[in-house]
Motif scaffolding. Structure first.
Motif, short mmCIF file in Angstrom:
data_model
loop_
_atom_site.label_atom_id
_atom_site.label_comp_id
_atom_site.label_asym_id
_atom_site.label_seq_id
_atom_site.Cartn_x
_atom_site.Cartn_y
_atom_site.Cartn_z
N HIS A 360 0.79 -1.23 0.00
CA HIS A 360 0.00 0.00 0.00
C HIS A 360 0.83 1.29 0.00
CE1 HIS A 360 -3.84 -2.07 0.75
NE2 HIS A 360 -3.09 -2.93 1.43
N CYS A 361 2.10 1.21 0.30
CA CYS A 361 2.87 2.43 0.54
C CYS A 361 4.09 2.56 -0.37
CB CYS A 361 3.33 2.50 2.00
SG CYS A 361 2.07 1.98 3.19
N CYS A 364 4.77 4.75 -3.61
CA CYS A 364 5.19 6.15 -3.50
C CYS A 364 6.42 6.29 -2.60
CB CYS A 364 4.06 7.00 -2.93
SG CYS A 364 2.66 7.20 -4.06
N HIS A 365 6.38 5.63 -1.43
CA HIS A 365 7.48 5.73 -0.45
C HIS A 365 8.52 4.66 -0.77
CE1 HIS A 365 5.51 8.60 2.35
NE2 HIS A 365 4.39 8.02 1.99
N ILE A 380 -2.86 13.98 -4.10
CA ILE A 380 -2.71 13.49 -2.73
C ILE A 380 -3.84 14.05 -1.86
CG2 ILE A 380 -1.05 15.25 -1.88
CD1 ILE A 380 -0.80 11.49 -1.15
N PRO A 400 7.52 12.49 1.41
CA PRO A 400 8.58 12.66 2.39
C PRO A 400 9.22 11.32 2.76
CG PRO A 400 6.44 12.82 3.46
CD PRO A 400 6.17 12.67 1.99
N LEU A 402 10.59 8.52 5.45
CA LEU A 402 9.92 8.05 6.67
C LEU A 402 10.92 7.53 7.70
CD1 LEU A 402 6.81 6.17 5.13
CD2 LEU A 402 6.92 8.54 5.94
N VAL A 405 10.14 7.87 11.52
CA VAL A 405 8.85 8.57 11.40
C VAL A 405 8.05 8.50 12.70
CG1 VAL A 405 7.56 6.58 10.43
CG2 VAL A 405 6.87 8.92 9.85
N TYR A 411 2.27 15.08 11.58
CA TYR A 411 2.57 14.66 10.22
C TYR A 411 1.93 15.53 9.14
CZ TYR A 411 4.23 10.70 12.84
OH TYR A 411 4.89 9.92 13.73
N LEU A 412 2.38 15.27 7.96
CA LEU A 412 2.04 15.97 6.71
C LEU A 412 2.76 17.33 6.68
CD1 LEU A 412 -1.69 14.99 6.11
CD2 LEU A 412 0.40 13.84 5.35
N HIS A 413 2.79 17.94 5.51
CA HIS A 413 3.63 19.13 5.33
C HIS A 413 3.27 20.23 6.32
CE1 HIS A 413 0.06 20.22 2.94
NE2 HIS A 413 0.39 21.47 3.25
N LEU A 420 0.53 8.51 13.99
CA LEU A 420 0.42 7.57 12.86
C LEU A 420 -0.96 6.90 12.86
CD1 LEU A 420 4.01 6.06 13.04
CD2 LEU A 420 3.10 7.58 11.25
N LEU A 423 -3.25 9.26 11.18
CA LEU A 423 -3.04 9.32 9.73
C LEU A 423 -3.78 8.18 9.03
CD1 LEU A 423 -1.47 10.80 7.42
CD2 LEU A 423 0.24 9.00 7.62
N LEU A 424 -3.74 6.99 9.64
CA LEU A 424 -4.35 5.82 9.01
C LEU A 424 -5.82 5.65 9.34
CD1 LEU A 424 -1.42 3.26 9.54
CD2 LEU A 424 -1.94 4.59 7.49
N HIS A 445 -4.33 12.06 1.54
CA HIS A 445 -3.48 10.93 1.90
C HIS A 445 -4.33 9.77 2.41
CE1 HIS A 445 -0.27 8.44 3.43
NE2 HIS A 445 0.58 9.19 2.73
N LEU A 459 0.69 -2.10 10.57
CA LEU A 459 1.41 -1.14 9.74
C LEU A 459 2.13 -0.10 10.62
CD1 LEU A 459 2.06 -0.29 6.88
CD2 LEU A 459 -0.17 0.81 6.73
C1 HEC Z 1 0.11 8.23 -3.84
C2 HEC Z 1 1.40 8.28 -3.20
C3 HEC Z 1 1.43 7.89 -1.73
C4 HEC Z 1 1.06 6.67 -1.18
C5 HEC Z 1 0.51 5.44 -1.88
C6 HEC Z 1 1.37 6.78 0.23
N1 HEC Z 1 1.90 7.99 0.51
FE1 HEC Z 1 2.45 8.64 2.33
N2 HEC Z 1 2.76 10.48 1.57
C7 HEC Z 1 2.64 10.86 0.25
C8 HEC Z 1 2.76 12.28 0.12
C9 HEC Z 1 2.74 13.08 -1.17
C10 HEC Z 1 2.94 12.77 1.43
C11 HEC Z 1 3.06 14.25 1.82
C12 HEC Z 1 1.69 14.88 1.75
C13 HEC Z 1 1.61 16.22 2.40
O1 HEC Z 1 2.49 16.55 3.21
O2 HEC Z 1 0.64 16.95 2.13
C14 HEC Z 1 2.95 11.62 2.31
C15 HEC Z 1 3.13 11.69 3.67
C16 HEC Z 1 3.18 10.60 4.50
C17 HEC Z 1 3.47 10.65 5.91
C18 HEC Z 1 3.81 11.91 6.71
C19 HEC Z 1 5.29 12.01 6.91
C20 HEC Z 1 5.69 13.27 7.63
O3 HEC Z 1 6.84 13.34 8.03
O4 HEC Z 1 4.88 14.18 7.78
C21 HEC Z 1 3.42 9.38 6.40
C22 HEC Z 1 3.67 8.93 7.82
C23 HEC Z 1 3.08 8.53 5.29
N3 HEC Z 1 2.95 9.30 4.15
C24 HEC Z 1 2.89 7.18 5.39
C25 HEC Z 1 2.34 6.43 4.38
C26 HEC Z 1 1.89 5.07 4.55
C27 HEC Z 1 1.98 4.28 5.84
C28 HEC Z 1 1.40 4.66 3.36
C29 HEC Z 1 0.76 3.35 3.02
C30 HEC Z 1 -0.41 3.01 3.80
C31 HEC Z 1 1.54 5.78 2.44
N4 HEC Z 1 2.11 6.82 3.09
C32 HEC Z 1 1.15 5.74 1.12
C33 HEC Z 1 2.39 10.00 -0.79
C34 HEC Z 1 1.93 8.71 -0.66
#
Ligand code: HEC
Ligand code: HEC
Length: 466
Positions: A360-361, A364-365, A380, A400, A402, A405, A411-413, A420, A423-424, A445, A459
């Protein structure tokens, strides 16, 4: 503008003219001399193949230090949206050889981190003073090894003043405010991130450095590179304006009051887009810099130029740092690594969590720091203000990293997600959600929010180990 700062600008312009004619003047370190036939400096060969090898770093450093054309080309290539304020300022002034910022005098300041003893003197209301015989930060000798560059960069990070900061100077005589807004002290009583220094105008002042936002004290230990999440810069300034009755634009005061700890609006537009101070881990792996991906990170020159221009811009464009120091600072930032993670509380969930992350992650990550490319902000779906801002806007958010993390909340920008779990959690997406910074949903997100509760817990366990 006051009489005095007018005089400073005048002086700086005069110095700039002198510096443009005679780069050896004013005690400034010598500029590197371009290679000429018969000179000891060898010609720059082709780019070494192994990225981040010592040979490759040296090759990049020489391009940055010795080749103005390479600097200008790297700047142009690094700016994703030439029209935003950040890019427009740099395109107009950087890498122009005899004009613009290249012509500013080089400043190698005398600066001293604030020790317990210096803090005590400032708290007694004494004027800032440098210890007798304090030498300029840099001795003018280029380090011979990569470790030497990193060590020089560490000093820049903790000692090179970004500017004199009246709020910080005031804060020492208002200790309760100072402590409450997250000006941290080490076990020995030092104040990381604050310095006393001889300013451009010769006056000794309190200044801020990178470390005031990008280091923290955890269990008495200094952690360089971790965001200072307790630091409420907006509140410090407001407390100063309240007490001194100095003028502040009401609209700005209103915005600063909303930053809260660990967030700051570092852009110069009037947009309402405070952002979370990020940890500085794993930046070698990231192909773009800053949360809106304002800078394409094609080579270390992009970060060195960011740091060179940040230091000269924050110092009111009166002086520029020796480029050796900007390069050293970039090398130090690349070297930063998070402290060891705590062992997971539920190790039995780890394997499942890893699978879920891969599914799932990781799309992108996916890079070594668990970050990735930029994606359209509308895709996003988080708040659009920063991505579309006049100052740094690109229409994008960077994925970003992780690393560590679990200690990276909020979290987020824009730092609007507290944990966490949140977030989920699908609950945060609902219209009647009330637990965010402001009532209402925390959109965007969506990844992971459709998983079952046990899977989300698995997770989170996995994320805690990154
Ligand atoms: C479609 C691409 C994408 C996917 C898939 C994705 N992410 Fe992200 N993730 C991002 C983006 C882009 C940001 C930053 C968004 C923002 O700050 O507005 C982000 C931010 C984050 C952050 C915040 C980090 C911080 O330091 O603030 C976490 C934690 C995170 N993602 C975890 C996950 C996890 C866990 C999954 C899987 C369940 C996941 N992401 C799936 C694109 C993605
Ligand atoms: C007032 C607090 C503050 C100070 C001081 C400060 N920064 Fe930052 N820094 C931030 C914030 C906030 C961001 C996020 C900006 C963004 O992403 O738009 C940031 C972003 C960065 C980034 C980009 C990180 C990434 O993930 O792409 C780097 C690198 C960085 N800072 C290094 C430095 C260095 C080096 C200094 C000293 C010259 C410094 N900063 C001084 C607050 C600060």
């Amino acid at each position: 503008m006051t009489q005095r700062s007018g005089a400073v600008v005048g002086l700086a312009l005069a110095l700039a003219l002198v510096a443009a004619c005679d780069r050896s003047g004013g005690g400034a370190p010598r500029e590197p001399v371009p290679a000429v036939p018969g000179d000891a400096t060898p010609q720059l060969g082709p780019e070494p193949a192994e990225v981040w090898s010592e040979a490759w770093i040296t090759w990049q450093r020489r391009r940055y230090l010795e080749d103005g054309g390479a600097r200008r080309a790297a700047l142009e290539a690094s700016l994703v949206n030439p029209a935003n304020m950040y890019s427009a300022q740099r395109l107009a002034a950087y890498g122009l050889d005899v004009r613009g910022w290249d012509a500013l005098p080089v400043w190698n300041p005398r600066s001293q981190p604030i020790t317990a003893e210096i803090a005590a003197a400032l708290e007694r209301g004494e004027a800032p003073r440098l210890p007798a015989g304090r030498k300029p930060l840099w001795d003018g000798v280029a380090p011979a090894t990569q470790a030497g560059w990193v060590e020089l960069g560490r000093r820049v990070f903790f000692e090179y003043p970004m500017r004199a900061e009246v709020f910080a100077e005031w804060g020492f005589t208002h200790r309760a405010t100072f402590d409450a807004i997250g000006v941290e002290r080490t076990a020995a009583g030092g104040v990381p991130g604050l310095v006393v220094f001889a300013n451009v105008d010769g006056k000794t002042r309190v200044g801020i450095t990178c470390a005031v936002c990008h280091s923290t004290v955890r269990d008495g230990q200094l952690v360089a590179g971790a965001a200072r999440r307790t630091f409420d810069y907006g509140r410090l300034r407001i407390a100063y304006f309240d007490e001194t009755r100095a003028f502040v634009e009401p609209e700005l005061a209103r915005r600063m009051a909303k930053w809260g700890p660990g967030r700051a609006d570092v852009t110069e537009d009037n947009d309402e887009d405070p952002v979370a101070i990020p940890d500085l881990w794993g930046l070698r792996a990231q192909t773009s810099l800053t949360q809106a991906g304002t800078i394409k990170h094609a080579s270390p020159l992009a970060l060195a130029i960011r740091q060179e221009t940040q230091l000269l811009h924050s110092n009111h464009q009166l002086v520029r740092p020796p480029r050796e120091l900007a390069w050293a600072l970039a090398m130090y930032v690349y070297s930063l690594e998070p402290p060891p993670r705590a062992p997971p509380k539920h190790p039995e969930r780890l394997a499942r969590g890893g699978e879920l992350f891969a599914t799932h992650c990781r799309g992108c990550h996916g890079n070594a720091a668990h970050g990735g490319r930029t994606i359209a902000a509308t895709a996003i779906g988080t708040d659009l203000a920063l991505a579309n801002g006049l100052a740094r806007g690109t229409g994008l958010y960077r994925v970003p990293g992780l690393l560590d993390v679990a200690r990276g909340a909020p979290y987020l920008h824009h730092g609007v997600v507290a944990s966490l779990d949140e977030l989920l959690s699908p609950a945060r997406l609902r219209a009647d959600y009330t637990r965010g910074r402001t009532p209402g949903p925390i959109p965007g997100h969506l990844a992971g929010t459709d998983l079952s509760a046990p899977d989300r817990a698995a997770l989170v366990t996995y994320l805690e180990t990154l």
